[in-house]
Write an enzyme that holds these catalytic residues in place. Structure first.
Site, mmCIF file in Angstrom:
data_model
loop_
_atom_site.group_PDB
_atom_site.id
_atom_site.type_symbol
_atom_site.label_atom_id
_atom_site.label_comp_id
_atom_site.label_asym_id
_atom_site.label_seq_id
_atom_site.Cartn_x
_atom_site.Cartn_y
_atom_site.Cartn_z
ATOM 1 N N GLY A 62 -36.405 2.534 28.539
ATOM 2 C CA GLY A 62 -37.673 2.216 27.878
ATOM 3 C C GLY A 62 -38.084 0.796 28.180
ATOM 4 O O GLY A 62 -37.281 -0.008 28.677
ATOM 5 N N SER B 105 -31.788 0.530 21.738
ATOM 6 C CA SER B 105 -31.416 -0.692 22.428
ATOM 7 C C SER B 105 -31.560 -1.853 21.444
ATOM 8 O O SER B 105 -32.646 -2.088 20.922
ATOM 9 C CB SER B 105 -32.348 -0.873 23.629
ATOM 10 N N ASP C 160 -26.093 -4.109 28.076
ATOM 11 C CA ASP C 160 -27.119 -4.350 29.114
ATOM 12 C C ASP C 160 -27.279 -5.855 29.291
ATOM 13 O O ASP C 160 -27.655 -6.573 28.355
ATOM 14 C CB ASP C 160 -28.453 -3.719 28.682
ATOM 15 N N LYS D 236 -27.649 -5.763 24.005
ATOM 16 C CA LYS D 236 -27.965 -6.755 25.040
ATOM 17 C C LYS D 236 -26.894 -7.841 25.026
ATOM 18 O O LYS D 236 -26.456 -8.288 23.954
ATOM 19 C CB LYS D 236 -29.336 -7.384 24.750
ATOM 20 N N GLU E 253 -24.893 -2.027 31.989
ATOM 21 C CA GLU E 253 -26.172 -1.912 32.693
ATOM 22 C C GLU E 253 -26.536 -3.230 33.367
ATOM 23 O O GLU E 253 -26.486 -4.291 32.733
ATOM 24 C CB GLU E 253 -27.251 -1.501 31.672
ATOM 25 N N LYS F 16 -27.060 0.682 22.467
ATOM 26 C CA LYS F 16 -26.983 -0.241 23.609
ATOM 27 C C LYS F 16 -27.172 -1.650 23.065
ATOM 28 O O LYS F 16 -28.053 -1.886 22.235
ATOM 29 C CB LYS F 16 -28.071 0.135 24.605
ATOM 30 N N LYS G 31 -36.682 4.669 34.731
ATOM 31 C CA LYS G 31 -37.880 4.373 33.943
ATOM 32 C C LYS G 31 -39.063 4.731 34.837
ATOM 33 O O LYS G 31 -39.281 4.054 35.855
ATOM 34 C CB LYS G 31 -37.954 2.878 33.598
ATOM 35 N N ASP H 86 -30.542 -0.596 36.615
ATOM 36 C CA ASP H 86 -31.890 -0.529 36.037
ATOM 37 C C ASP H 86 -32.829 -1.286 36.998
ATOM 38 O O ASP H 86 -33.428 -0.694 37.906
ATOM 39 C CB ASP H 86 -31.852 -1.144 34.625
HETATM 40 O O1 OSB Z 1 -33.487 -3.613 30.292
HETATM 41 O O2 OSB Z 1 -33.757 -1.712 29.440
HETATM 42 C C1 OSB Z 1 -34.096 -2.897 29.539
HETATM 43 C C2 OSB Z 1 -36.877 -3.687 27.040
HETATM 44 C C3 OSB Z 1 -37.693 -4.496 27.804
HETATM 45 C C4 OSB Z 1 -37.319 -4.798 29.088
HETATM 46 C C5 OSB Z 1 -36.117 -4.283 29.604
HETATM 47 C C6 OSB Z 1 -35.316 -3.456 28.852
HETATM 48 C C7 OSB Z 1 -35.681 -3.183 27.521
HETATM 49 C C8 OSB Z 1 -34.882 -2.383 26.605
HETATM 50 C C9 OSB Z 1 -35.608 -1.725 25.449
HETATM 51 O O3 OSB Z 1 -33.690 -2.288 26.668
HETATM 52 C C10 OSB Z 1 -35.710 -0.255 25.583
HETATM 53 C C11 OSB Z 1 -36.688 0.348 24.601
HETATM 54 O O4 OSB Z 1 -36.270 0.641 23.491
HETATM 55 O O5 OSB Z 1 -37.874 0.499 24.952
HETATM 56 MG MG MG Z 2 -31.977 -2.474 31.228
#
Ligand code: OSB
Ligand code: MG
Length: 368
Positions: free
Chosen positions: A290, A135, A188, A163, A213, A161, A262, A238
């Site tokens: 994660g 991510s 995401d 953001k 996402e 992924k 998660k 999510d």
């Molecule tokens: O939205 O998936 C998410 C990290 C912190 C809070 C929300 C998210 C995330 C990530 C990181 O996308 C995922 C990871 O590598 O742990």
């Molecule tokens: Mg997410």
């Protein structure tokens, strides 16, 4: 069995790189670790609550308080059949699923060690190797994003992924798509859009994303279902999914076609497995997300992701993607775009307890 001792600890961990999502950014993590003891057995858990309430209302601070005042006193010293029944006495506590999950997942680790099996086996996992993704946080420029993506592609991640947020979306992802025409890629938004942004969201539909996402609000399944009807790209939920009931409602409404599970968000392995089973039954693909976990949470996520319904690469990246030095031995490494599910006892990695004193900001011990 009786859990006779619980250690609640906050450690400070600094991410190698600042990580930014639509609601804000962070480099310094405040991570809560739990160590449970029953008889001669030990189990470790991690609470995924973040430092600020941007992703969830739970924070490191609220979780500490709920552990201290309600959850730990509720479960400590209780006679139970199986560590998996751990949360029974605190079911009456509303919400606070991240805190509950930290305790529950530690109990599963303990239970696996007590039975002499791996956590993945206890959960019903099958896969020994898991394809994983990475991510990538919001970057200040397209150039910075492209060089990050190139680095992760080189390292072999099975999907990337990215953001997004309003103003950093269509053009930015278009530049990545142009540079990497065949890259398995997804976006995401962490709830940064509304249906007023339909034009932008429809423009994303042309970028051949695996999924988008959580484009809309954390509590708005109805608008997600309206949006899904006007997009070809699958929506992945999510933040919207906190329980198997949420998942059932979301699927019923057509609010998405993929779920990011998660365990730390949904209250632990029992809920995570129930969501997995529901999705497997309905033919809905899932993957394991994660929360920038330490190696403890990563080990738990990897064990869960070995279940058969996890058919898409998750956000379970190598320890080096996050930390200079992880808190477990061995650290998690990427091999050919996959990660190996530990097959040792319990979560299968050792917490480097010798490193904890230097990282610890506070610790509280509960005994009964
Ligand atoms: O939205 O998936 C998410 C990290 C912190 C809070 C929300 C998210 C995330 C990530 C990181 O996308 C995922 C990871 O590598 O742990
Ligand atoms: Mg997410």
């Amino acid at each position: 069995m009786r859990i006779h001792r619980i250690e609640l600890r906050e450690i400070a961990l600094r991410l190698r790189e600042r990580f930014e999502i639509s609601s804000g950014g962070r480099q310094d993590r405040r991570v809560l670790l739990l160590k449970l003891e029953a008889g001669d057995h030990t189990g470790w858990g991690e609470c995924v609550a973040a430092e600020d309430p941007g992703y969830s209302y739970e924070t490191t601070e609220t979780a500490w308080s709920v552990f201290d005042e309600f959850l730990i006193p509720g479960v400590l010293g209780q006679e139970m059949e199986d560590a998996r029944d751990l949360l029974g006495p605190v079911e009456w506590v509303r919400g606070h699923r991240m805190a509950k999950a930290g305790l529950e997942m530690a109990a599963w680790d303990l239970e696996a060690r007590r039975r002499g099996v791996s956590l993945a086996d206890l959960l019903g996992g099958r896969a020994g190797e898991i394809a994983v993704g990475v991510s990538v946080g919001l970057q200040p420029t397209d150039e910075a994003l492209l060089s990050n993506v190139a680095r992760y592609v080189d390292e072999g991640y099975a999907r990337i992924k990215i953001k997004i947020k309003p103003g950093r979306d269509v053009d930015m992802l278009g530049a990545v798509r142009q540079a990497f025409p065949d890259l398995p890629m997804m976006a995401d938004a962490n709830s940064a859009y509304t249906l007023d942004d339909l034009g932008v969201l429809k423009a994303l539909d042309r970028l051949e994303l695996m999924m988008i996402e959580q484009p809309l609000a954390h509590d708005d399944l109805l608008d997600h279902s309206r949006l899904q009807r006007s997009l070809d790209t699958p929506i992945c939920l999510d933040e919207s999914i906190r329980s198997v009931r949420d998942a059932e409602l979301a699927l019923e409404l057509g609010a998405g076609r993929i779920i990011n599970i998660k365990p730390g968000r949904v209250g632990g392995f029992s809920q995570a497995r129930a969501i997995h089973d529901l999705c497997l039954d309905r033919g809905v693909p899932v993957w394991c997300g994660g929360m920038l976990e330490s190696g403890v949470g990563r080990a738990h996520n990897l064990a869960l992701a070995s279940l058969p319904g996890f058919s898409l690469p998750g956000d379970i990246s190598a320890s080096r993607r996050y930390w200079e030095r992880d808190v477990v031995d061995p650290e998690f490494e990427l091999r050919g775009g996959t990660m190996t599910v530990p097959d040792g006892l319990g979560m299968g990695v050792r917490v480097r307890e010798e490193d904890l004193p230097l990282l610890t900001r506070r610790v509280e011990v509960f005994e009964s």
